[in-house]
Design a protein around this motif. Structure first.
Motif, short mmCIF file in Angstrom:
data_model
loop_
_atom_site.label_atom_id
_atom_site.label_comp_id
_atom_site.label_asym_id
_atom_site.label_seq_id
_atom_site.Cartn_x
_atom_site.Cartn_y
_atom_site.Cartn_z
N GLY A 69 0.81 -1.20 0.00
CA GLY A 69 0.00 0.00 0.00
C GLY A 69 0.85 1.26 0.00
N VAL A 70 0.26 2.36 -0.46
CA VAL A 70 0.98 3.62 -0.62
C VAL A 70 0.56 4.60 0.47
CG1 VAL A 70 1.53 5.54 -2.17
CG2 VAL A 70 1.11 3.25 -3.11
N TRP A 71 1.55 5.25 1.07
CA TRP A 71 1.31 6.31 2.06
C TRP A 71 1.76 7.62 1.44
CZ3 TRP A 71 4.35 6.81 7.35
CH2 TRP A 71 3.85 7.92 8.05
N VAL A 72 0.81 8.57 1.32
CA VAL A 72 1.09 9.89 0.74
C VAL A 72 0.97 10.94 1.83
CG1 VAL A 72 0.45 11.58 -1.02
CG2 VAL A 72 0.12 9.14 -1.46
N ASN A 73 2.00 11.78 1.97
CA ASN A 73 1.98 12.89 2.93
C ASN A 73 2.05 14.21 2.18
OD1 ASN A 73 2.39 11.61 5.79
ND2 ASN A 73 3.81 10.53 4.45
N TYR A 74 1.23 15.15 2.63
CA TYR A 74 1.23 16.50 2.05
C TYR A 74 1.59 17.47 3.17
CZ TYR A 74 -0.51 20.67 -0.41
OH TYR A 74 -0.61 21.90 -1.02
N VAL A 75 2.78 18.08 3.09
CA VAL A 75 3.26 18.98 4.13
C VAL A 75 3.71 20.30 3.51
CG1 VAL A 75 3.94 17.13 5.70
CG2 VAL A 75 5.58 17.98 4.02
N ALA A 76 3.74 21.34 4.34
CA ALA A 76 3.99 22.68 3.81
C ALA A 76 5.44 23.11 3.89
CB ALA A 76 3.11 23.69 4.55
N THR A 77 6.18 22.62 4.89
CA THR A 77 7.52 23.17 5.13
C THR A 77 8.60 22.10 5.03
OG1 THR A 77 7.50 22.79 7.53
CG2 THR A 77 6.48 24.83 6.73
N VAL A 78 9.83 22.56 4.85
CA VAL A 78 10.98 21.66 4.75
C VAL A 78 11.20 20.92 6.07
CG1 VAL A 78 13.47 21.57 4.41
CG2 VAL A 78 12.08 23.05 2.97
N THR A 79 10.97 21.58 7.19
CA THR A 79 11.16 20.92 8.48
C THR A 79 10.19 19.76 8.65
OG1 THR A 79 9.78 22.69 9.41
CG2 THR A 79 12.15 22.90 9.69
N GLN A 80 8.94 19.94 8.26
CA GLN A 80 7.98 18.85 8.33
C GLN A 80 8.39 17.71 7.40
OE1 GLN A 80 4.74 21.70 7.39
NE2 GLN A 80 3.51 20.46 8.81
N LEU A 81 8.84 18.07 6.21
CA LEU A 81 9.25 17.07 5.22
C LEU A 81 10.38 16.21 5.75
CD1 LEU A 81 9.07 16.00 2.26
CD2 LEU A 81 10.74 17.76 1.66
N SER A 82 11.41 16.85 6.30
CA SER A 82 12.57 16.12 6.79
C SER A 82 12.23 15.22 7.96
CB SER A 82 13.68 17.11 7.19
OG SER A 82 14.78 16.43 7.75
N ARG A 83 11.47 15.75 8.90
CA ARG A 83 11.16 14.96 10.09
C ARG A 83 10.29 13.76 9.74
NH1 ARG A 83 9.29 17.22 16.04
NH2 ARG A 83 9.36 15.19 17.08
N THR A 84 9.36 13.93 8.81
CA THR A 84 8.51 12.81 8.39
C THR A 84 9.34 11.73 7.70
OG1 THR A 84 6.64 14.32 8.11
CG2 THR A 84 6.46 12.17 7.08
N ALA A 85 10.23 12.15 6.81
CA ALA A 85 11.07 11.19 6.09
C ALA A 85 11.94 10.39 7.06
CB ALA A 85 11.94 11.91 5.07
#
Length: 375
Positions: A225-241
């Motif tokens: 299954g695929v998990w898609v995340n939609y985030v606004a900032t680079v900090t959110q992107l990095s921490r999620t990854a």
């Protein structure tokens, strides 16, 4: 000769049975009817959207256009108002509706919704879990993708947002969608409480802290299954990854953003537009591995020594969680007054657009009273 189709056979002399139209399709085709939303574009390319009402009128400082002149006419006609000003009449597209509908939270832009549906592989019949409903823009695209035979469970923390989203979804589909279920609460609590382990095909999160949901997503998401995340900032992107990598139950995450630039077309003057829809958000996807499988990391993993101590403090789980809120991430809050107004507008729009039944036949607007004003 009989040809089996979906387990049945049809004689050459028999008329094949037509499948039922997908939910909401009747509101998207045929002559204009009372309750339809119509986009009027004048000679200067200015657009206005009206909801057709018998006896209603569209007024500007340059004349009046009767709604009755549109009702019963085919889509795409060009007609004149009382002052001879010409208008072309078309039903609004999804992108037009999303960008003009009542909203409490910021909407997911059409360019990002299209990326989520395609890159997330949202297919007809899929079982999708969504969190962070906002005003319902992404929910509309997901419902169109999964179809009547699919399943979309949307989880929203704020009841005010859920009310606005419900009004917008029912407006564009002409009523409740059979594949949609919306729940009020936190994703971590509701996901595992309402969905069986491994029963969800796709998860789409639009929230401040998706890294907090890793375990819940891994529990309900089926292998592959695929998990898609939609985030606004680079900090959110990095921490999620980093949270996805540390969990070990997902493939290496991939991320990107999309930017759309229109072009000016006027004879030989063909050039890029001066304005464009640039950054709206980052998309990050990962896929669920089979239980017990070890993921294959990316080709290069950064070492802690390559970061300054203050960067590590700000970007990792040791960072103060209280700082990860909407103001801290640059998002403006929404006042209660604006939410009440948006919910009222969405409810009113839904009622004004309810003058067709499920088959697209016109109904009497008198049977649909105006909504009771809020005190």
């Amino acid at each position: 000769m009989n040809h089996p189709v979906n387990g049945t056979s049809t004689s050459m002399n028999e008329t094949p049975q037509q499948p039922a139209a997908p939910h909401g399709a009747a509101h998207r085709r045929g002559p204009f009817a009372p309750g339809d939303r119509v986009q009027l574009t004048d000679e200067k390319r200015r657009m206005n959207t009206v909801t057709l009402t018998p006896g209603g009128q569209f007024h500007t400082h340059r004349g009046v256009l009767d709604h009755d002149a549109l009702i019963g006419q085919p889509e795409g006609i060009v007609l004149e108002n009382s002052e001879g000003r010409r208008y072309q009449a078309l039903r609004p597209l999804l992108k037009d509706f999303v960008l003009s509908m009542p909203r409490g939270a910021a909407v997911v832009y059409p360019k990002d919704a299209a990326q989520i549906v395609t890159m997330g592989d949202i297919y007809p019949g899929a079982r999708v879990l969504e969190a962070g409903v906002g005003s319902g823009a992404l929910s509309i695209s997901l419902l169109r993708a999964v179809g009547d035979g699919g399943y979309l469970h949307s989880i929203e923390r704020r009841a005010e947002f859920a009310e606005i989203a419900r009004g917008n979804v029912e407006t564009i589909f002409g009523g409740e969608h059979p594949a949609w279920n919306i729940t009020i609460g936190d994703f971590q609590d509701q996901a595992t409480a309402t969905e069986e382990a491994g029963s969800i095909d796709r998860v789409v999160l639009d929230m401040l802290a998706p890294w907090e949901c890793v375990d819940s997503v891994a529990t309900v998401l089926a292998p592959g299954g695929v998990w898609v995340n939609y985030v606004a900032t680079v900090t959110q992107l990095s921490r999620t990854a980093e949270a996805i990598r540390a969990d070990g139950r997902f493939t290496e995450p991939e991320s990107w953003e999309s930017m759309v630039r229109g072009w000016h077309l006027d004879g030989l003057a063909v050039r890029p537009d001066h304005r464009m829809v640039a950054h709206t958000g980052f998309l990050l996807t990962a896929r669920r591995l089979a239980d017990g499988a070890a993921g294959i990391p990316g080709q290069k993993r950064m070492k802690n020594t390559e970061f300054a101590a203050e960067d590590l403090h700000a970007w990792t789980k040791e960072h103060d969680d209280a700082a990860w809120d909407a103001p801290g991430l640059g998002e403006r809050g929404v006042s209660d007054k604006k939410l009440r107004r948006a919910a009222k507008d969405a409810k009113s729009m839904k009622q004004r657009g309810a003058f067709r039944d499920a088959d697209g036949n016109g109904l009497d607007p008198a049977d649909f009273p105006e909504p009771t004003p809020e005190v």
